[in-house]
Each structure stands twice: as C-alpha cells, then as structure tokens.
Enzyme design. Sequence first.
Site, PDB file in Angstrom:
ATOM      1  CG  ASP A 227      -1.522   0.233  -1.792  1.00 15.01           C
ATOM      2  OD1 ASP A 227      -1.131   0.946  -0.851  1.00 15.01           O
ATOM      3  OD2 ASP A 227      -2.331  -0.708  -1.643  1.00 15.01           O
ATOM      4  CD  GLU A 251       2.229   0.689   1.220  1.00 15.03           C
ATOM      5  OE1 GLU A 251       1.800   0.969   2.352  1.00 15.03           O
ATOM      6  OE2 GLU A 251       1.593   0.006   0.390  1.00 15.03           O
TER       7      GLU A 251
END
Length: 498
Positions: A227, A251
């Site tokens: 993330d 990400e």
Amino acid sequence: MMVAWWSLFLYGLQVAAPALAATPADWRSQSIYFLLTDRFARTDGSTTATCNTADQKYCGGTWQGIIDKLDYIQGMGFTAIWITPVTAQLPQTTAYGDAYHGYWQQDIYSLNENYGTADDLKALSSALHERGMYLMVDVVANHMGYDGAGSSVDYSVFKPFSSQDYFHPFCFIQNYEDQTQVEDCWLGDNTVSLPDLDTTKDVVKNEWYDWVGSLVSNYSIDGLRIDTVKHVQKDFWPGYNKAAGVYCIGEVLDGDPAYTCPYQNVMDGVLNYPIYYPLLNAFKSTSGSMDDLYNMINTVKSDCPDSTLLGTFVENHDNPRFASYTNDIALAKNVAAFIILNDGIPIIYAGQEQHYAGGNDPANREATWLSGYPTDSELYKLIASRNAIRNYAISKDTGFVTYKNWPIYKDDTTIPMRKGTDGSQIVTILSNKGASGDSYTLSLSGAGYTAGQQLTEVIGCTTVTVGSDGNVPVPMAGGLPRVLYPTEKLAGSKICYG
C-alpha cells in the site's frame, strides 16, 4: 446437466497444478482475484447477513469464509487471491466507521481477530496451496492509524513503534506535486490520522525488514501487495522487497507513467494505474477514446522496466466500480477481456464478476455474499473463459507471458491486440460500441496468422478462416469482444470442443 467447456478445461488445469514458487517470473502467469476479507465470505456461509456499506462497520467476513468459497474463485480460473491487510487495527468505531478494511493498523505483530486466528490464516494458505494457488497479502509500511487528530496522537498505542521518535513530525500533505511532502507528511485528517513512519531511520527500516520476512515465512505467503508506495522514499523499497523474498507489487496511485514506472526499479511490479485511466475512459461510454488507450499500451511497455510484471485492473476498493459509470454489460465484458489478455497480471475485484455498481469508497466495498455467489452470471462466465484461454496459452507457449502486447490497429470504436509467439498468438478484438452495437465484419490485418489458417473465436466457439491476403474476417455484433486462437492448437484442450 450441460457443463461449460471452460469449467472442464479449468478443472483439468487445476489438478495438474505445478509446484508452487513465488518469484516474479512465476507470478507473471498468475491471475489474481482481489477481495476485502471483511466483505467476501462469512464463516457461517450466510448470503443474507446485512452489510450496509454506508455504515463502514465490520460485516463479518473471515479467512475461514474465504476457504469455504475457494471453489467459486477457482471456478473463474483464478490462480491467486489478494487479501487485505492482516494486522491488528485501531479498535474504536471512528466517525468514519471501523477499520474493517485493514489500513489503520496499530499492532503489526498481532492479527486482526475479526478475520480469525493465526491458525485460520495458515489454513487459508494451505488450502490455496493444495489447489496449486497462491496467496498475496496486502501490507502497509508507510503509516499506522489513530482515532483522532494528528496533533494529539498517543504514540504508546502503536506496536512496536511506541514513541514519536519513530515517526515524521505531524503535517498533512497539502501539495501532491511536492514529493518531499508526499513522503514526509501524513495521510488522513483530524478525524482519523495516519501517523507517518520515518522510514529513513535505520531502526524503522530494520524493524520492517525483519517483520516482513517473518510474516511471509510464518504464513507461507507467496506475494505481497504494498500500500501507499509513493509515500515512502524509494531507497526503502529494495531492502523491503529483498527481505520479503517473494514477488512484491506496489500501489503507486498516479496515472503518469513517467512518475509511476520508475518505482519498478525499486520493487518487482506496480499496479498499472497508467493503463487504468485510459482503459476506463475507453470503455465507460460508447464515445470513449481508443487513441488514448492505444497510445498508453505502447508507452507503458516502452517506459516501464517490465510491463509483464505490472498488475492490470479496472476496479478496486479505492476507485468506483466500472458499472457505476455504465450498466452496459457489453462494455463490462470488453474491459474484463482487456484486463485478462493485456500484459502483466490480471486483477479482478470481488463483485466485478457480478456487475456490482458501487461508486466511491465506501459504496464500492459491497459484500460479495449478498450476490449469492452465482456461477452462471454473464461476467462470471466471461471471466472464466478468458482466464481459461490465457492459462491454456501460457501452458502451450513459454513466451506468452513475456511477449509484450501489441495493439495492431485502432479506429474510433475498435482496438485489436496481439499477444504470444508466432503461431500461438491470441488476438483480442475489443469494441466500445456497447450492447446496441451493429453487426458487421471487421477485416483485420496484422494479426500474424497465415493464409488459410483456421481460427477459433473462443467466446462464441465459432471458427473463421484467414483470407488469402492474410486478413482475418472477424464477425462483430452487439459490441462484444472477440478472442481468436489457432484451432489446431486447441486439440485436447476441452476449450470449445470439450
């Protein structure tokens, strides 16, 4: 009972699953089903348990629930699942609801008990491996989560980062064009703040590197989705990726390939946000731009270090569902076909196969169980058949996954693409004419097939013959995608002829 060819093929592929591995090269051939653990399946198997997305509360999904629904996932041809973070979260019900999603962690050495026990997570890993499938787990290294203002954080609640010394000084990101702010200031707001760890400090780096290696080892994890990668300085990531010892995909929420692609120099792969935006725009209406998608396919494969290790998607828990833009099922079928047959690793978000239509977070975090898990819905079947031909092509062509997808033509409504070694290539023809699109025959040049060769269109299981000029006459109708593969290569596959 009539059994679809793709289910017969997928069953045959599953029982012949290869030995597991977790290198980037092995992940190239996977296909990922992404789910929010809290929203996919409950231990009690309920398909009626209430889950109001607007409440932003825990709805009861568990790791055991996932185990019980692996047939549903594998029935679509997926070879891996990606689950949301497993760490213990802030315990409060905040003004923004619960930490059901997993991105507000407070104790990295404990598990989120709402999802189950350590034995349950190990059982999920084992259940996947018994099927020849992979487990990808979401991880967060950038921040912790706190119920309250950034100026009044009680750092003692964070384990093991229990003092302010481990964190960047409090400041919210004001300017996303300033990379120093992006990395050193905080996400969140004064309702739920996300204290930003100072990953330049050796003590923080070493803690994370030790932790991630242990996590992967303890739970037999095959890959990681990371993330908020752009919010951590780049030199942190090579050590993290190495310590994990498995494929890592990050990400980087930015559609500019010049910004996003360089992150692939510090970890194995990134989510393909540069493709996401033109892909969405090409198919969310019947007037979308094929030019932008065509150009971005070529830009990504030339500018990213390796486009075959990126993750291709059009839906996730951070962006509105595709069907929130249009309920046209033909457009949804085209975008799903692109995801599976483009370069890189396909990622389908739970509920996409049931044409879920939630908009922005939290509406896009619906409970999959409320669909009843039907396996006869149009998109479930399309995804299964597309995964089947991709899996089959990979099994027959060692160069398929590293051959870079080539858009061979475009017009205002059509984009055909070619992927695979000469003689074994898949040609995918995508249209944004929509379900009311007219019937016509596309004369396709540049597909690389030989004159007189017979091809099977594996969605409708019809055949076409390549013309003497090398052009392929492709019947188009109803705005549906077409997927061509040499008929002779399908012998014994059960695809269309099982």
